[in-house]
Design an enzyme around this catalytic site. Structure first.
Site, PDB file in Angstrom:
ATOM      1  CE  LYS A 191      -3.739   2.064   2.789  1.00 30.99           C
ATOM      2  NZ  LYS A 191      -4.628   1.862   3.943  1.00 30.99           N
ATOM      3  CB  SER A 226      -7.812   4.121   3.387  1.00 29.15           C
ATOM      4  OG  SER A 226      -6.997   3.403   4.288  1.00 29.15           O
ATOM      5  CB  SER A 233      -8.283   1.194   6.197  1.00 27.65           C
ATOM      6  OG  SER A 233      -8.940   2.424   6.439  1.00 27.65           O
TER       7      SER A 233
END
Lengths: 479, 96, 490
Positions: free
Chosen positions: C82, C157, C181
């Site tokens: 990420k 997210s 998330s």
């Protein structure tokens, strides 16, 4: 109008003498090229985290113990949030509600010789910010973050100080103490020891405090005294003129000798303190605190008291001699080697030696004149080989060459003349050479005595023992 | 609305966020909504409850050894900066 | 034999084994996945940066190690990070214009550990800006699309990592979870997502959003894959003061244990009016599977849990308002053009560099910490947090794990919830509690609603990752929801 009373509190920031920074492993050495001692943690890069330097904690605890303060078993780091280019993270890691050191006291000696205990509200750990450089950079300011992250101990006094002189005495005492404890080098030029002064005035007898102003970043004892005195006068002026003192932050301008309002502090800063979630509470166990206590040296007050009782010195002399550990150690080494007269040793260390060191900007630790060499000189005064006056000449010689007192006395033939017959002969010669003055003296002009003393001293190369000279001269002049 | 325009302006100033004229009412509305929403916490009785700062209850801060472990890497880091000179990070002139 | 075209059908575990057995090379594997990534970018936008050359170079090194027999548990296995994890020499944007030009000079500990285990990074995945969002719509780099239906959000997210794994562009990806998330996108994308206990995985190099809530974790196709990755990622880090000094168990060793007798608590507060009926149906069906495996179900109540969203939206913005103060245009990142003075530089740099949701949360956080409001909001929220935490502790006195839905609804349309922040925030209603209490939690697929995946959440007490993974794995052995792949990516 002298019905005004001044109330002063000092906030002192002492840079702790750790090798590395409080939250990172960067070096703390002074004077390195810009940003050469600023790692990613110091720079506040994305993703970095603080890790606490145990030595900074020890040093804070040491200070707390030395001022007989409470040591918090549980203290918390908090973020003080504000924007400034030399504050990389946009917040300073400090301590707010739960500082590591709580209430303590420190005794200071006032001008009249009396002692006053000054309260210390708290002392806490925090990180220093970087430096902003404005000179020589048109239109821009240069940021150097070498200093960012250096550990600071912020020491907050109670508003117990009542004059600029008291404030300076307190500041000096704290300065001495942190150097004794070896937690701060106290170098004010390099910024290791800085002071903010909170000043207000009120009518004598009033209980409430007047509005105070804060004078920031005073980095010399002289500036502290002048700035506070200026500020007191300014505030009194304002109040007597019917105005109100504005609560604000001010800077001292040493060239003009005035304080002025800091422009950038116009907006009130809401620091939004909250416990730093990247750090856990600092837990100090009994055993840890005790281990720190074991490392405390003899503190200045204890040492001074001991010098008074052990060597019969005055409190004043003891105070001067214990203003640094090195000076006190030097003095004691001298006395051990020349035990006959401790007071004489004190006079010489505080007098001739101090003056010579000052002239050449040297510290006591410079090793220019070893304690044992000085002791050798003092021994010759005590055993009356030389007079005090001659000793000063010997000292000068010893200062510039690595000779012992005996070597100088021998080489320059400075032995004091204590042979009465030799002194009498010199007196006879002088009396014979100065019949006019002799007559006047015997006729009653007493002050000519000094003339004769001078002449005999000159004739003996300054070496006649003064006491003997006086006695013999009086007898002979009397007839 | 729960938050006034002045409050939004003062919050934005504290947070150093420039808001355009058209953004003001948008943020005023959404922030007010959020503050109203979190106001639900008022209904909860929290007398004598110790605030929980983080999940690691009972753990204490680890102490690091005092040693220099870092070298000078500023030449590697400074290319990331918008403006530097002579090893310094440059910003518009700050007046004290 | 595994055909190149079939690599994406293998699990991370199988690929690691295949590499070790030299059935194929890392270069082949990495090349195949890079092709899939490149082919999917327009449709999914799951990646912000694809590190093609570095990946192939790393794959070649991996192959040499595998030849020599010196490989580690993940040697040669392709993964994605990420874009919240700092990667040395590689752009790290955190989904924001503020860091659009930021090349990190260091590796996050998570990145370093996975590198040391031999994993090969293919790129940095798209995410909500500074991890603030539940739909991956706030990214400066455009929204990520759900591989199950490109009109829908993948969740956030960690939307990029989730979409990448769901579409089998990589067999595993790192992600972070502050309020859900990892778990929420896992649920919306039909994959497995695990958030470990707070303090289990180092936060050093993981760009901070809310420091007391953030945790690094994984998105994979299965609990077994998650166990493998997590074992390599977890562990004490001296650079992180909130990292816990506690041995990492071998999560794989206990994975296969039968779960007969496992005491499962059903959270009454999770089966509330907000939960869509069809989602509830899937979850209740899944619970029968657990019963069938010998687990015992009881209802438990965590009365303060419904307050977890308001608590979160005080605490997280407060911490982020401070964590994001360092983005000021001085030492790295975006700076506005021609600043008039320092204040102007700050205001315009941050006004232009941050997106709307980030600014909203910074302002919320600034407000709740400000003078006069700190007690009423921040301190109050932390007290309610303590009560929620106590509720969990009490629940775990009588049960081993808690199970419930991960999200109230399946994936929703891009743009559907952006008008009102509160509507968006309520997506995390079931996940936030585990962040507030710092508990390990996993989401696994448990069914479909109108052809969209539904997720089931398992939450355990502190440091019970092994048990949580074991329960998830037992469920996955008895079901095949986790093997489903969206059409076009199978």
């Amino acid at each position: 109008m002298s019905d005004w009373e001044t109330v002063i509190g000092l906030e002192i920031h002492a840079q702790l003498a750790t090798k590395s920074k409080i939250f990172s492993g960067s070096a703390t050495a002074y004077g390195a090229p810009p940003n050469s001692q600023a790692n990613l943690v110091d720079l506040g890069y994305p993703g970095v985290l603080p890790v606490l330097n145990g030595e900074a904690v020890r040093m804070a605890v040491k200070f707390g113990l030395a001022i007989e303060a409470g040591i918090a078993a549980h203290s918390v780091f908090a973020r003080k949030n504000y924007f400034y280019p030399d504050l990389p993270k946009g917040y300073q890691i400090s301590q707010y509600e739960l500082p590591i050191v709580t209430h303590g006291t420190l005794a200071i000696v006032l001008e009249d010789g009396s002692t006053k205990r000054i309260g210390i509200t708290r002392a806490h750990l925090e990180e220093d910010a970087g430096k902003s450089l404005h000179e020589g950079l048109p239109g821009v300011t240069g940021i150097d973050l070498n200093r960012a992250g250096t550990p600071l101990l912020e020491i907050v006094s109670e508003p117990d100080l009542r004059s600029a002189k008291e404030a300076v005495a307190y500041m000096k005492k704290v300065h001495t103490l942190v150097r004794y404890l070896e937690i701060c080098d106290g170098n004010m030029q390099e910024g290791s020891f800085r002071c903010d002064a909170n000043v207000s005035v009120r009518h004598a007898g009033e209980h409430r405090f007047g509005t105070r102003t804060e004078i920031k970043n005073l980095n010399s004892f002289r500036f502290v005294e002048r700035a506070i005195n200026f500020e007191i006068a300014r505030q009194i002026d304002v109040l007597e003129g019917g105005g109100k003192v504005v609560q604000e932050t001010r800077l001292y301008d040493p060239d003009k000798g005035e304080t002025r309002s800091m422009r950038s502090k116009e907006e009130a800063n809401d620091y939004r303190y909250f416990p730093d979630p990247d750090l856990l509470p600092v837990a100090l166990e009994r055993a840890f605190v005790d281990s720190v206590r074991d490392t405390l040296p003899e503190l200045p007050d204890q040492k001074a008291a001991r010098l008074v009782s052990q060597y019969g010195l005055s409190a004043y002399d003891a105070g001067v001699l214990t203003s640094s550990r090195e000076l006190a150690a030097y003095y004691e080494e001298v006395v051990r080697a020349a035990p006959a007269d401790a007071k004489l040793a004190a006079n010489w260390v505080m007098g001739e030696l101090a003056a010579a060191l000052n002239r050449e900007n040297l510290e006591i630790g410079s090793g220019r004149l070893a304690a044992t060499r000085l002791a050798g000189l003092l021994a010759r005064i005590s055993d009356r080989t030389i007079s005090g006056k001659i000793a000063k000449e010997v000292f000068e010689a010893m200062w510039s060459q690595a000779m012992s007192a005996d070597q100088v006395i021998e080489a320059q033939g400075l032995r004091q003349i204590t042979d009465s017959a030799a002194i009498e002969r010199a007196i006879d010669e002088v009396m014979a050479k100065n019949p006019g003055q002799l007559g006047e003296y015997r006729a009653g002009k007493d002050k000519l005595f000094g003339f004769f003393v001078g002449q005999v001293m000159k004739a003996t190369g300054g070496k006649a023992n003064p006491a003997q000279l006086n006695e013999l001269l009086r007898r002979k002049l009397a007839g | 609305m729960t938050l006034t325009r002045e409050q939004i302006a003062s919050i934005a100033a504290l947070a150093r966020l420039e808001l355009t004229a058209s953004e003001f009412p948008v943020y005023q509305e959404s922030l007010s909504r959020i503050i109203d929403f979190v106001g639900a916490l008022d209904a909860c009785d929290t007398t004598d409850v110790v605030p929980m700062a983080h999940p690691l209850a009972g753990l204490a801060q680890r102490l690091r050894l005092d040693a220099v472990t870092e070298e000078d890497h500023h030449e590697q880091y400074q290319p990331n900066a918008p403006l530097t000179a002579a090893g310094l990070y440059l910003v518009p002139k700050v007046i004290e | 034999m595994t055909l190149v075209s079939d690599f994406h059908r293998s699990t991370l575990t199988q690929l690691a084994a295949g590499l070790r057995a030299r059935r194929f090379s890392s270069v082949e594997l990495v090349s195949a996945f890079l092709e899939r990534i490149e082919a999917s970018q327009r449709a999914l936008n799951a990646f912000i940066s694809v590190t093609r050359e570095q990946a192939l170079a790393a794959a070649r090194i991996a192959d040499r190690a595998l030849e020599a027999g010196t490989g580690g548990p993940l040697t040669g296995v392709p993964i994605a990070h990420k874009d919240i994890f700092c990667t040395q020499g590689v752009r790290t944007t955190c989904g924001s214009r503020m860091l659009d030009n930021f090349v990190s000079p260091y590796d996050a500990t998570v990145v370093a550990k996975l590198k040391a285990a031999g994993a090969v990074m293919l790129g940095k995945t798209n995410m909500d800006e500074f991890a603030m969002g539940s739909s991956n719509e706030t990214s400066y780099y455009g929204p990520v699309r759900n591989p199950w239906d490109p009109q829908l959000v993948p969740g956030g997210s960690s939307g990029g990592s989730a979409a990448a794994v769901a579409a089998r562009l990589v067999p595993g990806a790192t992600a972070t979870d502050t309020g859900g998330s990892i778990r929420q996108p896992a649920a919306l994308c039909g994959i497995t997502g695990m958030k470990p206990t707070y303090g289990r995985v180092s936060r050093y190099g993981m760009i901070a959003f809310a420091s007391s809530l953030d945790q690094g974790g994984v998105l994979t196709a299965s609990a077994a894959d998650a166990a493998l990755m997590l074992r390599e990622m977890a562990g004490f880090d001296a650079n992180d003061s909130t990292s816990v000094e506690r041995e990492v168990p071998d999560y794989l060793a206990t994975l296969e244990q039968p779960i007969a007798g496992l005491k499962i608590g059903l959270l009454r507060e999770f089966f509330d009016t907000g939960l869509e009926r069809e989602n509830e149906r899937c979850v209740r069906e899944a619970l029968k599977v657990f019963e069938g495996l010998g687990a015992q179900l009881t209802e438990v109540s965590l009365p303060h849990l419904p307050l977890s969203v308001p608590v979160y939206y005080v605490v997280a913005p407060a911490e982020c308002s401070s964590n994001l103060a360092r983005y000021d245009g001085v030492r790295f990142g975006y700076r506005c053009e021609n600043p008039r003075d320092v204040n102007d530089m700050y205001r315009r740099t941050r006004g232009e560099g941050f997106g709307a949701e980030v600014k909203r949360r910074i302002m919320t956080g600034t407000y709740v910490l400000s003078a006069g409001y700190y007690d009423a909001y921040y301190l109050k929220a932390q007290r309610v947090r303590a009560l929620i935490n106590e509720d969990f502790i009490r629940a775990f006195d009588s049960v081993d794990v808690l199970i419930g839905p991960t999200t109230p609804t399946p994936a929703f349309a891009i743009g559907a919830k952006t008008a009102d922040p509160i509507t968006m925030y309520l997506n995390d209603i079931y996940t936030i509690g585990a962040n507030l209490a710092g508990l390990p939690a996993i989401s696994v697929p448990c069914g479909f609603v109108q052809q969209l995946p539904v997720g089931l959440q398992v939450v355990g007490p502190h440091f019970s990752e092994a048990r949580v993974l074991n329960a998830a794995h037992a469920f996955q052995r008895a079901t095949d929801w986790h093997t489903r792949v969206p059409r076009g990516y199978a």
